[in-house]
Design a protein around this motif. Structure first.
Motif, mmCIF file in Angstrom:
data_model
loop_
_atom_site.group_PDB
_atom_site.id
_atom_site.type_symbol
_atom_site.label_atom_id
_atom_site.label_comp_id
_atom_site.label_asym_id
_atom_site.label_seq_id
_atom_site.Cartn_x
_atom_site.Cartn_y
_atom_site.Cartn_z
ATOM 1 N N GLY A 138 0.854 -1.178 0.000
ATOM 2 C CA GLY A 138 0.000 0.000 0.000
ATOM 3 C C GLY A 138 0.889 1.227 0.000
ATOM 4 O O GLY A 138 1.982 1.202 0.581
ATOM 5 N N GLY A 139 0.450 2.274 -0.673
ATOM 6 C CA GLY A 139 1.281 3.461 -0.769
ATOM 7 C C GLY A 139 0.483 4.742 -0.751
ATOM 8 O O GLY A 139 -0.732 4.752 -0.978
ATOM 9 N N ILE A 140 1.191 5.824 -0.475
ATOM 10 C CA ILE A 140 0.604 7.165 -0.506
ATOM 11 C C ILE A 140 1.440 8.035 -1.438
ATOM 12 O O ILE A 140 2.603 7.743 -1.706
ATOM 13 N N PHE A 141 0.833 9.117 -1.926
ATOM 14 C CA PHE A 141 1.476 10.018 -2.866
ATOM 15 C C PHE A 141 1.699 11.382 -2.220
ATOM 16 O O PHE A 141 1.046 11.720 -1.235
ATOM 17 N N ARG A 142 2.590 12.162 -2.804
ATOM 18 C CA ARG A 142 2.827 13.515 -2.302
ATOM 19 C C ARG A 142 1.630 14.407 -2.608
ATOM 20 O O ARG A 142 0.782 14.084 -3.437
ATOM 21 N N ASP A 143 1.577 15.555 -1.940
ATOM 22 C CA ASP A 143 0.452 16.485 -2.106
ATOM 23 C C ASP A 143 0.280 16.971 -3.542
ATOM 24 O O ASP A 143 -0.832 17.196 -3.988
ATOM 25 N N LYS A 144 1.365 17.158 -4.268
ATOM 26 C CA LYS A 144 1.306 17.684 -5.634
ATOM 27 C C LYS A 144 0.776 16.661 -6.642
ATOM 28 O O LYS A 144 0.418 17.011 -7.744
ATOM 29 N N ALA A 191 -2.460 4.064 -3.278
ATOM 30 C CA ALA A 191 -2.363 2.911 -4.167
ATOM 31 C C ALA A 191 -2.326 1.634 -3.330
ATOM 32 O O ALA A 191 -1.968 1.659 -2.156
ATOM 33 N N TYR A 192 -2.704 0.537 -3.954
ATOM 34 C CA TYR A 192 -2.579 -0.768 -3.323
ATOM 35 C C TYR A 192 -2.295 -1.805 -4.402
ATOM 36 O O TYR A 192 -2.537 -1.562 -5.588
ATOM 37 N N GLY A 193 -1.772 -2.946 -3.980
ATOM 38 C CA GLY A 193 -1.467 -3.977 -4.955
ATOM 39 C C GLY A 193 -0.962 -5.257 -4.326
ATOM 40 O O GLY A 193 -0.819 -5.367 -3.102
ATOM 41 N N ALA A 194 -0.699 -6.224 -5.188
ATOM 42 C CA ALA A 194 -0.154 -7.517 -4.780
ATOM 43 C C ALA A 194 0.862 -7.933 -5.829
ATOM 44 O O ALA A 194 0.801 -7.488 -6.986
ATOM 45 N N ASP A 195 1.832 -8.760 -5.414
ATOM 46 C CA ASP A 195 2.854 -9.168 -6.364
ATOM 47 C C ASP A 195 3.365 -10.568 -6.081
ATOM 48 O O ASP A 195 3.182 -11.112 -5.003
ATOM 49 N N LEU A 196 4.018 -11.112 -7.101
ATOM 50 C CA LEU A 196 4.736 -12.371 -7.027
ATOM 51 C C LEU A 196 6.171 -12.038 -7.406
ATOM 52 O O LEU A 196 6.409 -11.456 -8.468
ATOM 53 N N ARG A 197 7.122 -12.372 -6.547
ATOM 54 C CA ARG A 197 8.518 -11.987 -6.766
ATOM 55 C C ARG A 197 9.410 -13.218 -6.798
ATOM 56 O O ARG A 197 9.300 -14.101 -5.958
ATOM 57 N N LEU A 198 10.300 -13.257 -7.787
ATOM 58 C CA LEU A 198 11.335 -14.278 -7.867
ATOM 59 C C LEU A 198 12.640 -13.629 -7.442
ATOM 60 O O LEU A 198 12.943 -12.509 -7.863
ATOM 61 N N GLN A 199 13.409 -14.326 -6.625
ATOM 62 C CA GLN A 199 14.684 -13.785 -6.153
ATOM 63 C C GLN A 199 15.754 -14.856 -6.290
ATOM 64 O O GLN A 199 15.573 -15.982 -5.834
ATOM 65 N N THR A 216 -1.413 -3.534 -9.606
ATOM 66 C CA THR A 216 -1.375 -2.273 -8.858
ATOM 67 C C THR A 216 -2.563 -1.417 -9.262
ATOM 68 O O THR A 216 -2.881 -1.294 -10.442
ATOM 69 N N LYS A 217 -3.206 -0.819 -8.283
ATOM 70 C CA LYS A 217 -4.339 0.093 -8.510
ATOM 71 C C LYS A 217 -3.987 1.440 -7.898
ATOM 72 O O LYS A 217 -3.650 1.517 -6.712
ATOM 73 N N LEU A 218 -4.039 2.507 -8.702
ATOM 74 C CA LEU A 218 -3.809 3.865 -8.221
ATOM 75 C C LEU A 218 -5.156 4.568 -8.099
ATOM 76 O O LEU A 218 -5.981 4.491 -9.008
#
Length: 182
Positions: A50-56, A62-70, A86-88
């Motif tokens: 989950g994320g937030i954006f700056r005022d400008k 935003a929120y999202g889910a992922d699958l990561r290979l490392q 990802t959804k903004l």
């Protein structure tokens, strides 16, 4: 210099520094063999963020889910690849783009289990007429007991011809994931 430019310059310097300092021509001892066992490993991780954006920014959160290979090349460096959703959410509900991000990156572990990470990739729009976003980001995190907790900045550059066009923006996101060692 812009803040993001400073951030990427610092991340690139850290990657160069830690890559150069871990390259040594030595004979392998039993301690080194034990360390090598923790390197050259594959992990598959799932996560939510989950994320937030700056005022400008025209976006609110935003929120999202992922699958990561490392792929852990050494105990100090790993290569990553990820995909997900990802959804903004915009501030004025005019455009709420969602896309499938596909990214590749590098993780450097300067301290055991703590990492610095950089990623580049593309966000493939799901809506009709949506264009592909360029995605870039970097951050830091901590792996413990299979869990992966990370904090990152993720920037988006969009094509002005897109039906889901939004001005260049970026989010500060928190990710919680779990890695399965293969």
């Amino acid at each position: 210099m812009k803040t993001i430019t400073k951030f990427f310059a610092a991340a690139a310097a850290a990657v160069a520094l830690f890559s150069a300092t871990s390259v040594n021509a030595q004979t392998m001892t039993t301690t080194d063999a034990t360390m090598m066992d923790s390197g050259m490993a594959f992990k598959v991780g799932v996560g939510v963020s989950g994320g937030i954006f700056r005022d400008k920014s025209p976006m609110d959160y935003a929120y999202g889910a992922d699958l990561r290979l490392q792929w852990d090349l050494t105990p100090y460096v790993a290569i990553t690849g990820s995909g997900g959703y990802t959804k903004l959410m915009s501030k004025n509900n005019t455009v709420d783009p969602d896309f499938i991000p596909v990214k590749g990156g590098v993780k450097v572990f300067p301290i055991k289990r703590m990492y610095l990470a950089t990623e580049l990739g593309a966000g493939f729009g799901i809506q009709d007429g949506a264009k592909t976003n360029f995605i870039y980001g970097g951050g830091l995190g901590y792996e413990f007991g299979g869990f992966d907790l990370g904090l990152r900045y993720e920037g988006y550059t969009n094509d002005s011809g897109s039906t889901t066009y939004f001005a260049k923006t970026g989010q500060y996101a928190l990710r919680l994931g779990y890695n399965f060692k293969l």
